[in-house]
Design a protein around this motif. Structure first.
Motif, PDB file in Angstrom:
ATOM      1  N   ARG A  36      63.560  70.631 121.264  1.00 49.61           N
ATOM      2  CA  ARG A  36      62.921  71.400 122.355  1.00 49.61           C
ATOM      3  C   ARG A  36      61.980  70.502 123.165  1.00 49.61           C
ATOM      4  NH1 ARG A  36      62.156  76.259 118.302  1.00 49.61           N
ATOM      5  NH2 ARG A  36      64.204  77.212 118.545  1.00 49.61           N
ATOM      6  N   GLY A 119      61.464  83.396 109.801  1.00 48.98           N
ATOM      7  CA  GLY A 119      61.704  81.957 109.625  1.00 48.98           C
ATOM      8  C   GLY A 119      61.320  81.241 110.906  1.00 48.98           C
ATOM      9  N   ASP A 141      57.397  83.254 107.798  1.00 48.05           N
ATOM     10  CA  ASP A 141      58.008  81.970 107.426  1.00 48.05           C
ATOM     11  C   ASP A 141      57.625  81.602 106.004  1.00 48.05           C
ATOM     12  OD1 ASP A 141      59.576  79.726 107.650  1.00 48.05           O
ATOM     13  OD2 ASP A 141      58.445  78.824 109.296  1.00 48.05           O
ATOM     14  N   ASP A 169      58.690  83.978 101.320  1.00 44.40           N
ATOM     15  CA  ASP A 169      59.897  83.255 100.919  1.00 44.40           C
ATOM     16  C   ASP A 169      61.007  84.288 100.795  1.00 44.40           C
ATOM     17  OD1 ASP A 169      61.992  81.998  99.589  1.00 44.40           O
ATOM     18  OD2 ASP A 169      60.681  80.799  98.317  1.00 44.40           O
ATOM     19  N   GLU A 195      66.425  83.086 113.787  1.00 47.95           N
ATOM     20  CA  GLU A 195      67.083  81.946 114.444  1.00 47.95           C
ATOM     21  C   GLU A 195      67.068  80.717 113.544  1.00 47.95           C
ATOM     22  OE1 GLU A 195      64.974  80.518 117.875  1.00 47.95           O
ATOM     23  OE2 GLU A 195      66.577  79.125 118.443  1.00 47.95           O
TER      24      GLU A 195
HETATM   25  C1  LIG Z   1      65.844  75.116 111.242  1.00 47.75           C
HETATM   26  S1  LIG Z   1      64.300  75.864 110.964  1.00 47.75           S
HETATM   27  C2  LIG Z   1      64.333  77.087 112.276  1.00 47.75           C
HETATM   28  C3  LIG Z   1      62.953  77.462 112.702  1.00 47.75           C
HETATM   29  C4  LIG Z   1      62.856  78.381 113.913  1.00 47.75           C
HETATM   30  N1  LIG Z   1      63.430  79.673 113.673  1.00 47.75           N
HETATM   31  C5  LIG Z   1      63.446  77.737 115.124  1.00 47.75           C
HETATM   32  O1  LIG Z   1      64.565  78.091 115.523  1.00 47.75           O
HETATM   33  O2  LIG Z   1      62.781  76.860 115.690  1.00 47.75           O
HETATM   34  C6  LIG Z   1      64.542  76.802 109.490  1.00 47.75           C
HETATM   35  C7  LIG Z   1      63.374  77.694 109.138  1.00 47.75           C
HETATM   36  O3  LIG Z   1      63.757  78.513 108.014  1.00 47.75           O
HETATM   37  C8  LIG Z   1      62.661  78.603 107.154  1.00 47.75           C
HETATM   38  N2  LIG Z   1      63.146  78.905 105.795  1.00 47.75           N
HETATM   39  C9  LIG Z   1      64.103  78.269 105.100  1.00 47.75           C
HETATM   40  N3  LIG Z   1      64.222  78.821 103.880  1.00 47.75           N
HETATM   41  C10 LIG Z   1      63.324  79.823 103.816  1.00 47.75           C
HETATM   42  C11 LIG Z   1      62.967  80.762 102.825  1.00 47.75           C
HETATM   43  N4  LIG Z   1      63.551  80.769 101.627  1.00 47.75           N
HETATM   44  N5  LIG Z   1      61.995  81.655 103.099  1.00 47.75           N
HETATM   45  C12 LIG Z   1      61.369  81.653 104.305  1.00 47.75           C
HETATM   46  N6  LIG Z   1      61.686  80.790 105.303  1.00 47.75           N
HETATM   47  C13 LIG Z   1      62.640  79.882 105.047  1.00 47.75           C
HETATM   48  C14 LIG Z   1      61.989  77.257 107.235  1.00 47.75           C
HETATM   49  O4  LIG Z   1      60.644  77.300 106.784  1.00 47.75           O
HETATM   50  C15 LIG Z   1      62.118  76.959 108.710  1.00 47.75           C
HETATM   51  O5  LIG Z   1      61.017  77.436 109.424  1.00 47.75           O
END
Ligand SMILES: C[S@@+](CC[C@H](N)C(=O)[O-])C[C@H]1O[C@@H](n2cnc3c(N)ncnc32)[C@H](O)[C@@H]1O
Length: 311
Positions: A36, A119, A141, A169, A195
């Protein structure tokens, strides 16, 4: 659903690696922030969106790369270097999906009173989208990523009213209780944005989260969710950009563990109480905007954005 068989080996890998995820902010979230930041470095008439805060979430080496992209002569080499490592798919796919989801959120907020970013990573929609100004936003998140985000938001003094952080989580925590405890009002229509996340979860966590969204959705609520094609998990579907992409997220310690066959998505969602409204690959999601700007980038056919309503 293609996920069951394909997710078994991936889920085992997930269990091996999830310990690391508990300890540190998501690297893939930082990667999206870099993508971004690259887009935002383009002049106003040549970009699909502007996220002025993305660069602040980057570690120093990536911040240097993003800074180089703001210099016209260095932009090509900086972005080209990133694409050479990441491959041709991830950056244009993330750019296309960001703009498509920005538009979906703006449309949905015409009739919704709250927005939940599931997330959220280093997504800054709460601060940059006019459609979200003045309405309740809940950012959910993983605690490690959310703590890192909050440190940056505090440093930038980006505080705004009606923004609530909800550490959860998806694999182990009770999302419904956490959201209710944070002030989510299940009588008010909401837009849920999920997303870039389902591909990192187990099938069980995806199901549990969808059940919670369904349970909390007042009539008129909207779900915007991304997923990857299930065939990339075991190599049964061929996409030129898949191999390097899958390898890189694996190496980052955040392997893809869940996917869906696009043809099965309407039934998958219906079985969980949602009606699919639209499902586009990120290759189609830019609606010709890259081409209209004379840019040769394309999103990816393996990465999808789906919009659904609680049925
Ligand atoms: C690729 S990033 C995408 C972040 C955001 N949605 C974006 O599009 O910019 C993946 C996100 O999933 C979250 N995530 C992955 N596993 C998770 C879990 N078990 N519980 C909560 N969040 C999780 C990570 O912390 C991270 O913020």
């Amino acid at each position: 659903m293609g996920v069951d068989g394909k997710s078994v080996a991936a889920a085992a890998r997930f269990r091996e690696q999830s310990f690391a995820m508990e300890d540190r902010p998501s690297f893939t979230a930082e990667t999206v922030a870099l993508q971004r930041a690259f887009e935002s470095a383009r002049p106003p008439g040549q970009r699909l969106f502007s996220d002025p805060y993305a660069v602040a979430f980057l570690r120093p080496a990536l911040r240097v790369l993003a800074a180089a992209a703001r210099v016209p002569l260095l932009r090509g080499p900086a972005v080209g270097l990133y694409d050479a490592v990441a491959g041709p798919g991830p950056r244009p796919s993330a750019v296309a999906r960001t703009r498509a989801i920005d538009d979906e959120v703006a449309d949905a907020m015409a009739s919704c009173g709250q927005c939940v970013l599931l997330g959220a990573g280093f997504d800054t929609r709460a601060h940059r989208l006019p459609a979200l100004a003045g309405c309740a936003v809940l950012e959910v998140d993983h605690p490690a990523t959310q703590a890192a985000k909050r440190a940056v938001v505090d440093r930038l003094e980006l505080r705004r009213g009606l923004l609530t952080y909800v550490p959860v989580d998806f694999e182990v925590d009770d999302l419904a209780s956490a959201l209710r405890g944070a002030g989510f009002d299940s009588a008010v229509p909401a837009v849920f944005v999920w997303e870039g996340v389902t591909n990192y979860l187990t099938a069980a966590a995806v199901d549990t989260t969808l059940a919670t969204i369904r349970e909390l959705s007042a009539p008129g609520s909207t779900l915007v969710v991304t997923y990857v094609h299930a065939g990339v998990l075991d190599g049964s579907a061929e996409f030129p950009e898949a191999e390097r992409w899958v390898h890189n997220v694996q190496r980052a310690g955040e392997p893809w563990t869940f996917g869906l066959e696009p043809s099965e998505v309407p039934a998958f969602l219906r079985a969980r109480g949602f009606e699919l409204v639209v499902d586009v690959s990120t290759r189609d999601a830019d609606r010709g905007r890259f081409a209209a700007l004379g840019r040769r980038e394309r999103g990816s056919d393996l990465y999808h954005v789906a919009v659904a309503e609680a049925g």
